[in-house]
Design an enzyme around this catalytic site. Structure first.
Site, PDB file in Angstrom:
ATOM      1  N   GLY A  47       0.827  -1.210   0.000  1.00 54.43           N
ATOM      2  CA  GLY A  47       0.000   0.000   0.000  1.00 54.43           C
ATOM      3  C   GLY A  47       0.857   1.255   0.000  1.00 54.43           C
ATOM      4  O   GLY A  47       0.580   2.203   0.729  1.00 54.43           O
ATOM      5  N   SER A  50       0.092   5.746  -2.100  1.00 54.35           N
ATOM      6  CA  SER A  50      -0.530   7.008  -1.689  1.00 54.35           C
ATOM      7  C   SER A  50      -0.562   7.086  -0.165  1.00 54.35           C
ATOM      8  O   SER A  50      -0.146   6.141   0.517  1.00 54.35           O
ATOM      9  CB  SER A  50      -1.943   7.144  -2.270  1.00 54.35           C
ATOM     10  OG  SER A  50      -2.779   6.139  -1.748  1.00 54.35           O
ATOM     11  N   ASP A 110      -3.246  -7.172  -6.851  1.00 56.08           N
ATOM     12  CA  ASP A 110      -3.940  -7.433  -5.588  1.00 56.08           C
ATOM     13  C   ASP A 110      -3.019  -8.015  -4.507  1.00 56.08           C
ATOM     14  O   ASP A 110      -2.620  -9.180  -4.589  1.00 56.08           O
ATOM     15  CB  ASP A 110      -5.117  -8.386  -5.869  1.00 56.08           C
ATOM     16  CG  ASP A 110      -6.008  -8.518  -4.650  1.00 56.08           C
ATOM     17  OD1 ASP A 110      -5.798  -7.764  -3.671  1.00 56.08           O
ATOM     18  OD2 ASP A 110      -6.913  -9.372  -4.674  1.00 56.08           O
ATOM     19  N   ALA A 111      -2.740  -7.210  -3.501  1.00 53.99           N
ATOM     20  CA  ALA A 111      -1.858  -7.644  -2.400  1.00 53.99           C
ATOM     21  C   ALA A 111      -2.469  -8.810  -1.619  1.00 53.99           C
ATOM     22  O   ALA A 111      -1.753  -9.552  -0.957  1.00 53.99           O
ATOM     23  CB  ALA A 111      -1.607  -6.483  -1.447  1.00 53.99           C
ATOM     24  N   LEU A 138      -2.164  -0.804   3.902  1.00 49.47           N
ATOM     25  CA  LEU A 138      -3.233  -0.996   2.930  1.00 49.47           C
ATOM     26  C   LEU A 138      -4.566  -0.448   3.464  1.00 49.47           C
ATOM     27  O   LEU A 138      -4.875  -0.609   4.633  1.00 49.47           O
ATOM     28  CB  LEU A 138      -3.327  -2.503   2.668  1.00 49.47           C
ATOM     29  CG  LEU A 138      -4.129  -2.974   1.487  1.00 49.47           C
ATOM     30  CD1 LEU A 138      -3.430  -4.162   0.835  1.00 49.47           C
ATOM     31  CD2 LEU A 138      -5.495  -3.392   1.944  1.00 49.47           C
ATOM     32  N   ALA A 139      -5.305   0.221   2.622  1.00 49.55           N
ATOM     33  CA  ALA A 139      -6.668   0.635   2.974  1.00 49.55           C
ATOM     34  C   ALA A 139      -7.539   0.289   1.783  1.00 49.55           C
ATOM     35  O   ALA A 139      -7.264   0.724   0.668  1.00 49.55           O
ATOM     36  CB  ALA A 139      -6.726   2.128   3.266  1.00 49.55           C
ATOM     37  N   TYR A 224      -5.557   3.772  13.847  1.00 48.86           N
ATOM     38  CA  TYR A 224      -6.018   5.096  14.270  1.00 48.86           C
ATOM     39  C   TYR A 224      -6.858   4.908  15.523  1.00 48.86           C
ATOM     40  O   TYR A 224      -7.644   3.969  15.618  1.00 48.86           O
ATOM     41  CB  TYR A 224      -6.832   5.782  13.158  1.00 48.86           C
ATOM     42  CG  TYR A 224      -7.255   7.175  13.569  1.00 48.86           C
ATOM     43  CD1 TYR A 224      -6.307   8.176  13.700  1.00 48.86           C
ATOM     44  CD2 TYR A 224      -8.578   7.462  13.878  1.00 48.86           C
ATOM     45  CE1 TYR A 224      -6.669   9.452  14.131  1.00 48.86           C
ATOM     46  CE2 TYR A 224      -8.951   8.734  14.285  1.00 48.86           C
ATOM     47  CZ  TYR A 224      -7.984   9.720  14.411  1.00 48.86           C
ATOM     48  OH  TYR A 224      -8.333  10.982  14.835  1.00 48.86           O
ATOM     49  N   TYR A 234     -15.770   5.644  14.285  1.00 53.53           N
ATOM     50  CA  TYR A 234     -14.494   5.008  13.953  1.00 53.53           C
ATOM     51  C   TYR A 234     -14.139   3.899  14.947  1.00 53.53           C
ATOM     52  O   TYR A 234     -14.381   2.727  14.713  1.00 53.53           O
ATOM     53  CB  TYR A 234     -13.366   6.057  13.850  1.00 53.53           C
ATOM     54  CG  TYR A 234     -12.168   5.478  13.145  1.00 53.53           C
ATOM     55  CD1 TYR A 234     -11.980   5.642  11.778  1.00 53.53           C
ATOM     56  CD2 TYR A 234     -11.234   4.700  13.834  1.00 53.53           C
ATOM     57  CE1 TYR A 234     -10.907   5.065  11.123  1.00 53.53           C
ATOM     58  CE2 TYR A 234     -10.169   4.116  13.188  1.00 53.53           C
ATOM     59  CZ  TYR A 234     -10.000   4.308  11.843  1.00 53.53           C
ATOM     60  OH  TYR A 234      -8.939   3.725  11.187  1.00 53.53           O
TER      61      TYR A 234
HETATM   62  P1  NAD Z   1      -4.683   5.420   1.072  1.00 59.94           P
HETATM   63  O1  NAD Z   1      -6.029   5.176   0.489  1.00 59.94           O
HETATM   64  O2  NAD Z   1      -4.018   6.696   0.770  1.00 59.94           O
HETATM   65  O3  NAD Z   1      -3.680   4.241   0.630  1.00 59.94           O
HETATM   66  C1  NAD Z   1      -4.089   2.897   0.575  1.00 59.94           C
HETATM   67  C2  NAD Z   1      -3.072   2.072  -0.163  1.00 59.94           C
HETATM   68  O4  NAD Z   1      -3.551   0.703  -0.206  1.00 59.94           O
HETATM   69  C3  NAD Z   1      -2.831   2.500  -1.634  1.00 59.94           C
HETATM   70  O5  NAD Z   1      -1.464   2.368  -1.927  1.00 59.94           O
HETATM   71  C4  NAD Z   1      -3.626   1.448  -2.427  1.00 59.94           C
HETATM   72  O6  NAD Z   1      -3.129   1.219  -3.739  1.00 59.94           O
HETATM   73  C5  NAD Z   1      -3.393   0.232  -1.546  1.00 59.94           C
HETATM   74  N1  NAD Z   1      -4.346  -0.852  -1.791  1.00 59.94           N
HETATM   75  C6  NAD Z   1      -5.694  -0.851  -1.614  1.00 59.94           C
HETATM   76  N2  NAD Z   1      -6.199  -2.057  -1.951  1.00 59.94           N
HETATM   77  C7  NAD Z   1      -5.156  -2.826  -2.355  1.00 59.94           C
HETATM   78  C8  NAD Z   1      -5.028  -4.158  -2.829  1.00 59.94           C
HETATM   79  N3  NAD Z   1      -6.080  -4.974  -2.934  1.00 59.94           N
HETATM   80  N4  NAD Z   1      -3.791  -4.590  -3.190  1.00 59.94           N
HETATM   81  C9  NAD Z   1      -2.706  -3.782  -3.100  1.00 59.94           C
HETATM   82  N5  NAD Z   1      -2.766  -2.524  -2.632  1.00 59.94           N
HETATM   83  C10 NAD Z   1      -3.976  -2.049  -2.264  1.00 59.94           C
HETATM   84  O7  NAD Z   1      -4.852   5.165   2.647  1.00 59.94           O
HETATM   85  P2  NAD Z   1      -4.147   5.715   3.973  1.00 59.94           P
HETATM   86  O8  NAD Z   1      -5.059   6.666   4.624  1.00 59.94           O
HETATM   87  O9  NAD Z   1      -2.748   6.065   3.735  1.00 59.94           O
HETATM   88  O10 NAD Z   1      -4.221   4.405   4.890  1.00 59.94           O
HETATM   89  C11 NAD Z   1      -3.150   3.514   5.098  1.00 59.94           C
HETATM   90  C12 NAD Z   1      -3.258   2.916   6.492  1.00 59.94           C
HETATM   91  O11 NAD Z   1      -3.063   3.960   7.457  1.00 59.94           O
HETATM   92  C13 NAD Z   1      -4.632   2.300   6.793  1.00 59.94           C
HETATM   93  O12 NAD Z   1      -4.461   1.153   7.576  1.00 59.94           O
HETATM   94  C14 NAD Z   1      -5.313   3.376   7.606  1.00 59.94           C
HETATM   95  O13 NAD Z   1      -6.327   2.895   8.453  1.00 59.94           O
HETATM   96  C15 NAD Z   1      -4.117   3.892   8.405  1.00 59.94           C
HETATM   97  N6  NAD Z   1      -4.318   5.240   9.005  1.00 59.94           N
HETATM   98  C16 NAD Z   1      -4.759   6.279   8.255  1.00 59.94           C
HETATM   99  C17 NAD Z   1      -4.969   7.513   8.864  1.00 59.94           C
HETATM  100  C18 NAD Z   1      -5.489   8.692   8.065  1.00 59.94           C
HETATM  101  O14 NAD Z   1      -5.839   9.713   8.661  1.00 59.94           O
HETATM  102  N7  NAD Z   1      -5.501   8.590   6.739  1.00 59.94           N
HETATM  103  C19 NAD Z   1      -4.699   7.686  10.233  1.00 59.94           C
HETATM  104  C20 NAD Z   1      -4.197   6.609  10.955  1.00 59.94           C
HETATM  105  C21 NAD Z   1      -4.020   5.388  10.336  1.00 59.94           C
END
Ligand code: NAD
Length: 397
Positions: A47, A50, A110-111, A138-139, A224, A234
């Site tokens: 992931g 982004s 697909d991871a 991954l999200a 989070y 959440y």
């Molecule tokens: P994001 O949507 O920016 O990134 C998600 C990533 O997962 C991308 O690289 C996407 O290509 C990849 N992905 C999705 N499905 C996939 C699949 N099937 N195979 C391969 N890759 C796949 O999300 P983010 O906000 O950076 O979230 C990342 C992690 O951080 C999550 O676990 C989220 O809960 C956690 N998080 C986010 C925040 C926030 O405020 N955004 C805060 C704390 C924790």
């Protein structure tokens, strides 16, 4: 093609390649300003195209001189479709990171699949030997169950009773009240299947089976926690259950890594930032806007890159780790500071909708949301044709 923002239900259906390039350049330039640190040599990011995964990749590639492998699920450009922001982020990361002289590899697919895991194992064996760090960032809204061929969807729902909240309608720049429905047991189970820790654990098991985890290897996933205003939707909702599962898997993996490799499996609670995934969560848009407003005023705001750089430099590979009683790394300690929370909650609860919309924090959040999809950069002429056919010849691998 002239590319203008296209948003549906707070989700971008397109991206501007040159703006995505700018987003990557900005993060790289920021990383170059920070001191170097001794970190992991070989890193796998699941992931990493982004949000937090991309910021982690840039912080490590530039801060610690790491080799990076990224697995992400992104759409390439086709016909009139621009391709997703993550697709372009991968391309431009690769283009710039050549200057590091290290190995950077992308897998797009697909991871969750075994095929993808095997491809990565093969690449590591042939090119890197082993891994020092595995980041699970991954999200996803869905996961294909390869045993039943069924696509399982995750849900953002409350547990026990319906929750009420507000969200910003990004196109109309309006605040709307919303109700978040109550989850069924199946909704909870499905969300855990998609966003919990089982796939992370599968990755570590397969890397362990193939003996490509290095001595003292580490793995980390991002959770989070947040405060009372997001609690019902959440942490107390379906996503919170998935995060509990993720955190429980970390405990199991930690035992394995500790005994076999003197390594560790870690959870970092990271701050709320603007990403594709966070904007999807109701109430988060308002909370993040108010939080940004307060943190900027109090001079404790961090960029997404700065946040992850600090994680690796100070808390994972440095000696300034802050943990809670569950042994989770509390990188979010600035967000969770009592005074910051108090002021954010006050702002959220005592402001009218118009007042919230006119906050500097809201402007910042909205601008960042456009920018993560390549829009609203001052130095890009959005009236200019983009030669998508030529750009489409670039591949991130
Ligand atoms: P994001 O949507 O920016 O990134 C998600 C990533 O997962 C991308 O690289 C996407 O290509 C990849 N992905 C999705 N499905 C996939 C699949 N099937 N195979 C391969 N890759 C796949 O999300 P983010 O906000 O950076 O979230 C990342 C992690 O951080 C999550 O676990 C989220 O809960 C956690 N998080 C986010 C925040 C926030 O405020 N955004 C805060 C704390 C924790």
């Amino acid at each position: 093609m002239i590319i203008k923002p296209s948003i549906r239900s707070n989700f971008f259906t397109n991206a501007h390649p040159l703006g995505c390039k700018q987003n990557v350049v900005n993060q790289i330039n920021e990383a170059k300003k920070y001191p170097k640190f001794k970190g992991p040599k070989n890193v796998l990011i699941i992931g990493g195209s982004s949000g937090y995964g991309l910021a982690s990749r840039i912080a490590l590639a530039y801060g610690a001189g790491s080799n990076t492998i990224n697995v992400s699920f992104e759409n390439d450009p086709k016909g009139s479709k621009t391709g997703s922001a993550g697709w372009w982020n991968n391309i431009y990361f690769q283009e710039f990171a050549k200057e590091t002289g290290n190995i950077h590899k992308d897998f797009v697919g697909d991871a969750f699949s075994l095929d993808m895991k095997n491809e990565v194992v093969k690449f590591v064996k042939e090119n890197l030997g082993n891994l020092d760090l595995v980041i699970y960032s991954l999200a996803s809204g869905g996961r294909l169950n390869y045993e039943t061929n069924e696509l399982i969807r995750s849900h953002i729902k409350a547990i026990g009773e319906e929750a009420e909240g507000k969200t910003i309608d990004i196109i109309e720049r309006k605040i709307r009240d919303l109700k978040v429905a109550t989850a069924t047991e199946q909704d909870i189970e499905d969300t855990i299947f998609v966003m919990g820790g089982s796939d992370w654990n599968d990755w570590i098991d397969i890397l362990d089976d193939h003996q490509i985890l290095n001595h003292r290897c580490k793995t980390i996933a991002y959770t989070y926690i947040g405060g009372p205003t997001t609690e019902k939707i959440y942490r107390g909702g379906t996503i919170g259950k998935a995060k509990e599962d993720l955190e429980n898997h970390a405990k199991v993996m930690n035992q394995l890594l500790k005994t076999k490799y003197e390594g560790e499996a870690l959870i970092s609670s990271s701050k709320a930032v603007t990403t594709k995934a966070s904007v999807f969560i109701p109430q988060m848009t308002i909370y993040v806007s108010c939080l940004f407003d307060v943190m900027v005023r109090r001079n404790v705001h961090e960029t997404i890159l700065g946040h992850k750089y600090r994680l690796f430099k100070d808390m994972i590979y440095g000696s300034n780790r802050i943990t809670d009683q569950e042994n989770r790394i509390r990188l979010d300690h600035l967000e969770m500071d009592e005074a910051i929370q108090e002021e954010t909650i006050k702002l959220m609860t005592s402001s009218t909708n118009d007042e919230i919309l006119s906050l500097k924090g809201t402007d910042m959040f909205l601008k960042e949301f456009y920018q993560i999809n390549g829009f609203e950069f001052d130095n890009i002429d959005y009236e200019k044709e983009v030669d998508l056919d030529t750009l489409s010849e670039k591949k991130p691998y």
